[in-house]
Scaffold this motif. Structure first.
Motif, PDB file in Angstrom:
ATOM      1  N   UNK A  21       0.835  -1.206   0.000  1.00 54.78           N
ATOM      2  CA  UNK A  21       0.000   0.000   0.000  1.00 54.78           C
ATOM      3  C   UNK A  21       0.865   1.249   0.000  1.00 54.78           C
ATOM      4  N   UNK A  22       1.963   1.213   0.770  1.00 57.12           N
ATOM      5  CA  UNK A  22       2.845   2.375   0.821  1.00 57.12           C
ATOM      6  C   UNK A  22       3.536   2.608  -0.521  1.00 57.12           C
ATOM      7  N   UNK A  23       3.941   1.547  -1.171  1.00 61.71           N
ATOM      8  CA  UNK A  23       4.613   1.706  -2.467  1.00 61.71           C
ATOM      9  C   UNK A  23       3.687   2.338  -3.495  1.00 61.71           C
ATOM     10  N   UNK A  24       2.404   2.018  -3.429  1.00 67.70           N
ATOM     11  CA  UNK A  24       1.435   2.667  -4.320  1.00 67.70           C
ATOM     12  C   UNK A  24       1.365   4.165  -4.020  1.00 67.70           C
ATOM     13  N   UNK A  25       1.417   4.510  -2.731  1.00 69.95           N
ATOM     14  CA  UNK A  25       1.456   5.930  -2.351  1.00 69.95           C
ATOM     15  C   UNK A  25       2.716   6.588  -2.888  1.00 69.95           C
ATOM     16  N   UNK A  26       3.848   5.908  -2.670  1.00 64.81           N
ATOM     17  CA  UNK A  26       5.132   6.483  -3.081  1.00 64.81           C
ATOM     18  C   UNK A  26       5.179   6.732  -4.582  1.00 64.81           C
ATOM     19  N   UNK A  27       4.645   5.815  -5.383  1.00 65.78           N
ATOM     20  CA  UNK A  27       4.677   5.954  -6.830  1.00 65.78           C
ATOM     21  C   UNK A  27       3.718   7.023  -7.346  1.00 65.78           C
ATOM     22  N   UNK A  40       6.588  -0.262   7.838  1.00 70.58           N
ATOM     23  CA  UNK A  40       6.062  -1.021   6.706  1.00 70.58           C
ATOM     24  C   UNK A  40       5.870  -2.476   7.111  1.00 70.58           C
ATOM     25  N   UNK A  41       4.618  -2.942   6.972  1.00 70.53           N
ATOM     26  CA  UNK A  41       4.257  -4.303   7.358  1.00 70.53           C
ATOM     27  C   UNK A  41       3.935  -5.121   6.102  1.00 70.53           C
ATOM     28  N   UNK A  42       3.626  -6.404   6.312  1.00 73.01           N
ATOM     29  CA  UNK A  42       3.414  -7.289   5.158  1.00 73.01           C
ATOM     30  C   UNK A  42       2.226  -8.206   5.437  1.00 73.01           C
ATOM     31  N   UNK A  43       1.038  -7.623   5.444  1.00 78.29           N
ATOM     32  CA  UNK A  43      -0.134  -8.450   5.692  1.00 78.29           C
ATOM     33  C   UNK A  43      -0.937  -8.736   4.412  1.00 78.29           C
ATOM     34  N   UNK A  89       5.838 -13.427   0.212  1.00 80.61           N
ATOM     35  CA  UNK A  89       6.968 -12.499   0.208  1.00 80.61           C
ATOM     36  C   UNK A  89       6.794 -11.455   1.290  1.00 80.61           C
ATOM     37  N   UNK A  90       7.433 -11.674   2.429  1.00 78.30           N
ATOM     38  CA  UNK A  90       7.293 -10.759   3.559  1.00 78.30           C
ATOM     39  C   UNK A  90       8.512  -9.848   3.717  1.00 78.30           C
ATOM     40  N   UNK A  91       9.371  -9.818   2.714  1.00 79.92           N
ATOM     41  CA  UNK A  91      10.556  -8.966   2.761  1.00 79.92           C
ATOM     42  C   UNK A  91      10.618  -8.138   1.478  1.00 79.92           C
ATOM     43  N   UNK A  92      10.974  -6.867   1.608  1.00 81.74           N
ATOM     44  CA  UNK A  92      11.062  -5.998   0.446  1.00 81.74           C
ATOM     45  C   UNK A  92      12.380  -6.229  -0.284  1.00 81.74           C
ATOM     46  N   UNK A  93      12.290  -6.263  -1.621  1.00 82.50           N
ATOM     47  CA  UNK A  93      13.487  -6.502  -2.417  1.00 82.50           C
ATOM     48  C   UNK A  93      14.169  -5.185  -2.786  1.00 82.50           C
ATOM     49  N   UNK A  94      15.247  -5.292  -3.562  1.00 79.82           N
ATOM     50  CA  UNK A  94      16.039  -4.120  -3.928  1.00 79.82           C
ATOM     51  C   UNK A  94      15.209  -3.110  -4.706  1.00 79.82           C
ATOM     52  N   UNK A  95      14.427  -3.581  -5.670  1.00 86.43           N
ATOM     53  CA  UNK A  95      13.620  -2.679  -6.499  1.00 86.43           C
ATOM     54  C   UNK A  95      12.594  -1.927  -5.672  1.00 86.43           C
ATOM     55  N   UNK A  96      11.910  -2.639  -4.805  1.00 85.68           N
ATOM     56  CA  UNK A  96      10.897  -2.009  -3.963  1.00 85.68           C
ATOM     57  C   UNK A  96      11.524  -0.985  -3.017  1.00 85.68           C
ATOM     58  N   UNK A  97      12.651  -1.327  -2.430  1.00 90.17           N
ATOM     59  CA  UNK A  97      13.324  -0.388  -1.527  1.00 90.17           C
ATOM     60  C   UNK A  97      13.844   0.833  -2.278  1.00 90.17           C
ATOM     61  N   UNK A  98      14.214   0.647  -3.530  1.00 87.18           N
ATOM     62  CA  UNK A  98      14.649   1.775  -4.343  1.00 87.18           C
ATOM     63  C   UNK A  98      13.488   2.737  -4.604  1.00 87.18           C
ATOM     64  N   UNK A  99      12.305   2.191  -4.849  1.00 85.26           N
ATOM     65  CA  UNK A  99      11.107   3.032  -5.012  1.00 85.26           C
ATOM     66  C   UNK A  99      10.848   3.821  -3.734  1.00 85.26           C
ATOM     67  N   UNK A 100      10.958   3.135  -2.593  1.00 82.66           N
ATOM     68  CA  UNK A 100      10.775   3.806  -1.300  1.00 82.66           C
ATOM     69  C   UNK A 100      11.783   4.940  -1.126  1.00 82.66           C
ATOM     70  N   UNK A 101      13.049   4.644  -1.336  1.00 82.51           N
ATOM     71  CA  UNK A 101      14.106   5.625  -1.080  1.00 82.51           C
ATOM     72  C   UNK A 101      14.032   6.828  -2.011  1.00 82.51           C
ATOM     73  N   UNK A 102      13.586   6.621  -3.251  1.00 80.42           N
ATOM     74  CA  UNK A 102      13.534   7.701  -4.224  1.00 80.42           C
ATOM     75  C   UNK A 102      12.253   8.523  -4.141  1.00 80.42           C
ATOM     76  N   UNK A 103      11.270   8.058  -3.363  1.00 80.68           N
ATOM     77  CA  UNK A 103       9.995   8.763  -3.275  1.00 80.68           C
ATOM     78  C   UNK A 103      10.113  10.009  -2.403  1.00 80.68           C
ATOM     79  N   UNK A 104       9.157  10.899  -2.549  1.00 78.98           N
ATOM     80  CA  UNK A 104       9.146  12.122  -1.740  1.00 78.98           C
ATOM     81  C   UNK A 104       8.973  11.794  -0.265  1.00 78.98           C
ATOM     82  N   UNK A 105       8.122  10.824   0.043  1.00 79.01           N
ATOM     83  CA  UNK A 105       7.931  10.427   1.448  1.00 79.01           C
ATOM     84  C   UNK A 105       9.185   9.761   1.992  1.00 79.01           C
TER      85      UNK A 105
END
Length: 583
Positions: free
Chosen positions: A458-464, A477-480, A485-501
């Protein structure tokens, strides 16, 4: 120049509203007058270390604290996720609590070292001005010194206000406490269940109490009660009560001058006539009476008739005319055999669960009076409340909200504003556009939101979507939404880090696939000062406690600057307190 035309007294008033660290950063070294204002004449610093960065903590301890340590009136220390093991970091700077010679108020929060708590309280014996002490959300694991801790607190000769919210792993007893406090007047104790014997010993050791807040679990009706000695100075009692009627009478008999009584109970079924008799017989001076009772239905037929009869006992002249004490009775839809009755205005500020009622009435002449539950600050909105005919109730001052998405159509009429909201936790999200839209709407309506706990997807959708929020600085960030897949991968973490939030995030709690992601997050998220993470490639097990080294922690310490503080916390969670300048 216009600023400097203000008098010293005006500056003193202005300084009261500013964070001490920001205050010193802004004015220190500006000129001789401001240095004198900061370090000589201003004598009311309030230091709150609960959300300080490691860099600012270092600056404060090494440069500024020695200059103002005898000017500090209030101090807050915490070992929570934002400041891991902070109290231990005072040691290298040779700072002990007894040096805060003019300290009046001390708060200790989420400290789980018994030795640290005991040492701090021992140092408090040297503080001649300490009047307020709060120890909250702490865990005391020592098996021998629990009574020593209480004794040391009771020995503080100026202490008037004391709040203890401590879990004592090996138990605690007030029986045999030999120290008598002649100063404590206001006392609140959580996470300890009193019996009549324990309460009697507590009251003997605090004979000057005026306010008391405790949890009581009384003896059954078949056990002979331990008579509680009279304590005439207590005028205000707040009681979480789980005992017999005889136990309650035993307590009230000991407090004949009680003026204010607040009680929450699920074990006594008293109607209005029975309460009237108890109040008149045992605490006749009572001025304000507040209660919440959870009551088991007497019969399983003619239920609404039972509820009407019960409510009628609170509609006599004693309740409505003499005292103007009004009540509301709710029969929750989810609880077939239990109803809830409470006084108005609603006065309990613990977490309030908003549920659907199948029956609700009030004794107020105007049913719209007291519909604003102003004191409720923590809400769990369960929904769904659609098509429900009840008295309109709303919650205008909530600060912490827990809910599921999507919520129903009545949400915004029950919670009309989020202006004070600082914490939002989403515990379940259905994958649809309505959930995403509602989450964005919640953020847009909460200008003070500081903490967001939500599913990672849900957060990644916000970030994008490039959403922004000026005050949001802590993210969990939770994983329900996924079982695999309960762990974020490199691509997902890159989206998080590059987002405004992500760029403005200061505290992050996350699960990641690989430890190298930690380095990337720290490098890209330049405002990050605390990272709490669980790594899928972490080899830590319970057997690791027997080893001298923690492989992941050691790898991080070798990969990051030595000024970072890295520790293992709660098995697989690793905490990093990052030491760098915030851009």
């Amino acid at each position: 120049m216009q600023l400097e035309s203000l008098s010293n007294e005006v500056f003193h008033d202005l300084f009261e509203f500013l964070d001490p660290i920001q205050l010193i950063h802004a004015f220190e070294g500006l000129n001789t007058r401001f240095d004198q204002l900061l370090f000589i004449y201003f004598r009311s610093y309030r230091l709150d270390f609960r959300s300080i960065s490691k860099l600012n903590f270092h600056l404060m301890c090494e440069q500024y604290l020695p200059l103002i340590i005898d000017h500090i009136s209030s101090l807050c220390l915490s070992d929570d996720d934002e400041t891991p093991q902070l109290s231990e970091h005072l040691i290298p700077y040779n700072l002990t609590l007894d040096e805060f010679t003019h300290l009046k108020s001390l708060l200790l929060q989420k400290i789980h070292s018994s030795d640290i708590i005991l040492n701090i309280i021992t140092d408090c014996s040297y503080l001649s001005y300490l009047t307020h002490l709060k120890i909250i959300e702490c865990h005391y694991t020592h098996d021998k010194n629990s009574k020593q801790l209480i004794s040391n607190i009771w020995r503080l000769i100026k202490l008037t206000h004391c709040t203890l919210d401590i879990i004592f792993e090996y138990g605690l007893t007030f029986v045999g406490l030999s120290i008598i406090s002649t100063s404590i007047k206001y006392l609140s104790i959580k996470n300890f269940i009193f019996s009549s014997i324990e309460l009697n010993h507590l009251l003997k050791s605090t004979p000057y109490l005026q306010y008391l807040c405790i949890t009581f679990f009384g003896e059954s009706t078949n056990i002979e009660l331990h008579r509680i000695n009279s304590v005439p100075l207590i005028t205000n009692l707040k009681l979480h009560f789980n005992g017999s009627l005889n136990s309650l009478i035993n307590i009230l008999q000991s407090m004949p001058n009680l003026l204010y009584l607040t009680i929450e109970t699920g074990t006594i079924n008293l109607n209005g006539n029975q309460w009237k008799k108890i109040l008149i017989d045992y605490i006749p001076k009572i001025k304000i009476f507040r209660f919440l009772m959870k009551i088991l239905l007497f019969k399983h037929y003619n239920i609404e008739e039972q509820l009407e009869d019960f409510l009628n006992t609170f509609q006599t002249s004693f309740w409505l005319d003499e005292h103007q004490w009004f009540v509301r009775l709710d029969w929750p839809k989810h609880a077939n055999k239990v109803f809830v009755i409470y006084t108005l205005p609603y006065c309990f500020n613990d977490t309030y669960v908003i549920y659907q009622n199948r029956w609700s009435r009030t004794t107020c002449p105007n049913v719209h009076d007291y519909n604003s539950y102003d004191r409720v600050t923590n809400v769990f909105y369960k929904g769904h409340i659609d098509n429900l005919i009840v008295f309109p109730v709303y919650y205008p001052n909530i600060r912490r909200l827990t809910l599921r998405l999507p919520f129903d159509n009545r949400f915004w009429s029950i919670i009309p504003t989020l202006d004070r909201l600082i914490s939002l936790e989403v515990i379940e999200t259905r994958e649809n556009s309505r959930s995403e839209s509602q989450l964005k709407d919640l953020l847009n309506r909460a200008p003070r939101l500081d903490f967001l706990s939500v599913d990672a997807m849900s957060f990644l959708l916000l970030a994008q979507s490039n959403i922004t929020h000026d005050s949001l600085r802590r993210i969990q960030l939770k994983h329900y939404r996924t079982k695999t897949n309960r762990y974020m991968n490199v691509t997902q973490c890159s989206i998080l880090a590059d987002s405004l939030l992500g760029r403005q995030c200061e505290v992050l709690i996350i699960r990641i696939e690989n430890r190298t992601i930690i380095l990337d997050l720290i490098n890209k998220m330049y405002n990050l000062r605390v990272l709490n993470c669980e790594c899928q490639d972490d080899n830590w097990t319970n057997n690791s406690l027997l080893c001298s080294k923690d492989e992941l922690v050691e790898w991080l310490r070798n990969s990051l600057p030595e000024t970072y503080f890295i520790s293992r916390y709660r098995s697989r969670l690793v905490r990093l307190w990052i030491n760098r300048k915030i851009k």
